[in-house]
Design a protein around this motif. Sequence first.
Motif, PDB file in Angstrom:
ATOM      1  N   GLU A 253       0.933  -1.218  -0.023  1.00 51.36           N
ATOM      2  CA  GLU A 253       0.036  -0.013  -0.119  1.00 51.36           C
ATOM      3  C   GLU A 253       0.847   1.380  -0.017  1.00 51.36           C
ATOM      4  OE1 GLU A 253      -0.993   1.023   4.573  1.00 51.36           O
ATOM      5  OE2 GLU A 253      -2.321  -0.426   3.706  1.00 51.36           O
ATOM      6  N   THR A 254       0.386   2.587  -0.188  1.00 52.77           N
ATOM      7  CA  THR A 254       0.997   3.723  -0.194  1.00 52.77           C
ATOM      8  C   THR A 254       0.361   4.242   0.919  1.00 52.77           C
ATOM      9  OG1 THR A 254       1.312   3.570  -2.601  1.00 52.77           O
ATOM     10  CG2 THR A 254       1.488   5.721  -1.588  1.00 52.77           C
ATOM     11  N   TYR A 255       1.189   5.043   1.943  1.00 51.48           N
ATOM     12  CA  TYR A 255       0.653   5.439   3.023  1.00 51.48           C
ATOM     13  C   TYR A 255       1.567   6.938   3.229  1.00 51.48           C
ATOM     14  CZ  TYR A 255      -0.285   6.453   7.920  1.00 51.48           C
ATOM     15  OH  TYR A 255      -0.451   6.848   9.233  1.00 51.48           O
ATOM     16  N   GLU A 256       0.962   8.022   3.150  1.00 48.08           N
ATOM     17  CA  GLU A 256       1.630   9.288   3.459  1.00 48.08           C
ATOM     18  C   GLU A 256       2.738   9.383   2.722  1.00 48.08           C
ATOM     19  OE1 GLU A 256       0.496  11.609   5.719  1.00 48.08           O
ATOM     20  OE2 GLU A 256      -1.073  10.364   6.360  1.00 48.08           O
TER      21      GLU A 256
ATOM     22  N   ARG B 165       7.611 -14.345   9.773  1.00 46.16           N
ATOM     23  CA  ARG B 165       8.022 -13.236  10.700  1.00 46.16           C
ATOM     24  C   ARG B 165       7.661 -12.144   9.949  1.00 46.16           C
ATOM     25  NH1 ARG B 165      11.297 -12.785  14.484  1.00 46.16           N
ATOM     26  NH2 ARG B 165      12.169 -15.005  14.158  1.00 46.16           N
ATOM     27  N   LEU B 166       7.244 -11.185  10.622  1.00 47.48           N
ATOM     28  CA  LEU B 166       6.922  -9.757  10.468  1.00 47.48           C
ATOM     29  C   LEU B 166       8.037  -9.078   9.515  1.00 47.48           C
ATOM     30  CD1 LEU B 166       4.542  -7.297  12.596  1.00 47.48           C
ATOM     31  CD2 LEU B 166       6.642  -6.684  11.061  1.00 47.48           C
ATOM     32  N   THR B 167       7.918  -8.996   8.345  1.00 49.28           N
ATOM     33  CA  THR B 167       9.014  -8.019   7.561  1.00 49.28           C
ATOM     34  C   THR B 167       8.173  -7.117   6.696  1.00 49.28           C
ATOM     35  OG1 THR B 167       9.504  -9.664   6.224  1.00 49.28           O
ATOM     36  CG2 THR B 167      10.948  -9.757   7.984  1.00 49.28           C
ATOM     37  N   ALA B 168       8.849  -6.050   6.433  1.00 45.17           N
ATOM     38  CA  ALA B 168       8.187  -5.084   5.466  1.00 45.17           C
ATOM     39  C   ALA B 168       9.374  -4.365   4.852  1.00 45.17           C
ATOM     40  CB  ALA B 168       7.247  -4.037   5.924  1.00 45.17           C
ATOM     41  N   VAL B 169       9.218  -3.604   3.519  1.00 43.47           N
ATOM     42  CA  VAL B 169      10.038  -2.857   2.964  1.00 43.47           C
ATOM     43  C   VAL B 169       9.348  -1.468   2.743  1.00 43.47           C
ATOM     44  CG1 VAL B 169      11.483  -2.290   1.035  1.00 43.47           C
ATOM     45  CG2 VAL B 169      11.293  -4.850   1.639  1.00 43.47           C
ATOM     46  N   ILE B 170       9.929  -0.429   3.589  1.00 43.46           N
ATOM     47  CA  ILE B 170       9.258   0.804   3.317  1.00 43.46           C
ATOM     48  C   ILE B 170      10.354   1.840   2.172  1.00 43.46           C
ATOM     49  CG2 ILE B 170       8.625   2.859   4.459  1.00 43.46           C
ATOM     50  CD1 ILE B 170       8.324   1.375   6.933  1.00 43.46           C
ATOM     51  N   THR B 171       9.687   2.418   1.277  1.00 47.88           N
ATOM     52  CA  THR B 171      10.412   3.235   0.236  1.00 47.88           C
ATOM     53  C   THR B 171       9.770   4.566   0.182  1.00 47.88           C
ATOM     54  OG1 THR B 171       9.254   1.966  -1.445  1.00 47.88           O
ATOM     55  CG2 THR B 171      11.414   1.065  -1.033  1.00 47.88           C
TER      56      THR B 171
ATOM     57  N   ALA C 142       4.375  -0.936   9.917  1.00 42.54           N
ATOM     58  CA  ALA C 142       5.133   0.259   9.031  1.00 42.54           C
ATOM     59  C   ALA C 142       4.395   1.544   9.062  1.00 42.54           C
ATOM     60  CB  ALA C 142       5.016  -0.236   7.508  1.00 42.54           C
ATOM     61  N   ARG C 143       2.910   1.600   9.222  1.00 44.23           N
ATOM     62  CA  ARG C 143       2.289   2.906   9.243  1.00 44.23           C
ATOM     63  C   ARG C 143       2.315   3.474  10.419  1.00 44.23           C
ATOM     64  NH1 ARG C 143      -2.067  -0.551   6.844  1.00 44.23           N
ATOM     65  NH2 ARG C 143      -2.980  -0.595   8.873  1.00 44.23           N
ATOM     66  N   GLN C 144       2.805   2.812  11.670  1.00 46.99           N
ATOM     67  CA  GLN C 144       3.270   3.378  12.812  1.00 46.99           C
ATOM     68  C   GLN C 144       4.532   3.810  12.845  1.00 46.99           C
ATOM     69  OE1 GLN C 144       3.166   0.318  16.099  1.00 46.99           O
ATOM     70  NE2 GLN C 144       3.900   1.954  17.562  1.00 46.99           N
ATOM     71  N   VAL C 145       5.387   2.980  12.427  1.00 44.10           N
ATOM     72  CA  VAL C 145       6.722   3.562  12.099  1.00 44.10           C
ATOM     73  C   VAL C 145       7.025   4.963  11.396  1.00 44.10           C
ATOM     74  CG1 VAL C 145       9.372   3.075  11.352  1.00 44.10           C
ATOM     75  CG2 VAL C 145       7.838   1.389  12.566  1.00 44.10           C
ATOM     76  N   ILE C 146       6.211   5.097  10.232  1.00 43.48           N
ATOM     77  CA  ILE C 146       6.050   6.141   9.579  1.00 43.48           C
ATOM     78  C   ILE C 146       5.539   7.453  10.175  1.00 43.48           C
ATOM     79  CG2 ILE C 146       4.931   7.080   7.555  1.00 43.48           C
ATOM     80  CD1 ILE C 146       5.142   4.456   6.155  1.00 43.48           C
ATOM     81  N   ASP C 147       4.439   7.050  10.862  1.00 41.41           N
ATOM     82  CA  ASP C 147       3.954   8.035  11.908  1.00 41.41           C
ATOM     83  C   ASP C 147       4.941   8.713  12.898  1.00 41.41           C
ATOM     84  OD1 ASP C 147       1.530   8.071  10.463  1.00 41.41           O
ATOM     85  OD2 ASP C 147       0.275   7.033  11.964  1.00 41.41           O
TER      86      ASP C 147
ATOM     87  N   GLY D 297       8.646   9.505  10.135  1.00 40.33           N
ATOM     88  CA  GLY D 297       8.411   9.986   8.881  1.00 40.33           C
ATOM     89  C   GLY D 297      10.066   9.795   8.252  1.00 40.33           C
ATOM     90  N   GLU D 298      10.216  10.793   7.268  1.00 40.95           N
ATOM     91  CA  GLU D 298      11.851  10.476   6.500  1.00 40.95           C
ATOM     92  C   GLU D 298      12.948  10.531   7.269  1.00 40.95           C
ATOM     93  OE1 GLU D 298      11.874  13.805   3.879  1.00 40.95           O
ATOM     94  OE2 GLU D 298       9.889  13.284   2.789  1.00 40.95           O
TER      95      GLU D 298
END
Length: 97
Positions: free
Chosen positions: A26-29, A45-51, A83-88, A91-92
């Motif tokens: 998904e795209t978030y913020e 295992r919980l893993t994700a890639v944020i770009t 990932a949404r929590q980490v972004i909140d 951020g950058e």
Amino acid sequence: MSFLKKLFGGGSNDNRAAEPRVAAEETYEGFRIAATPVPEGGQYRLTAVITKEIDGETKTHRLIRADLFPSEDEAAQFALRKARQVIDEQGERLFAE
């Protein structure tokens, strides 16, 4: 000798680690999140890639948690949520070196 090659990685490239499979995205913020649960011991295992593209450069952060889930779908949904929590929270700054 072929046993030792396989054991110590001298065999063919067929044994290379596969790219993680994207189970959900998904795209978030303005960030792209790709949930990539990794099978481990009969669980995932919980893993994700944020770009995110910043100043024309694609920045990437790999999120890996200790959390394990019984299904790939459940791990993917929690990965998106985390990932949404980490972004909140970051951020950058997530991409700071």
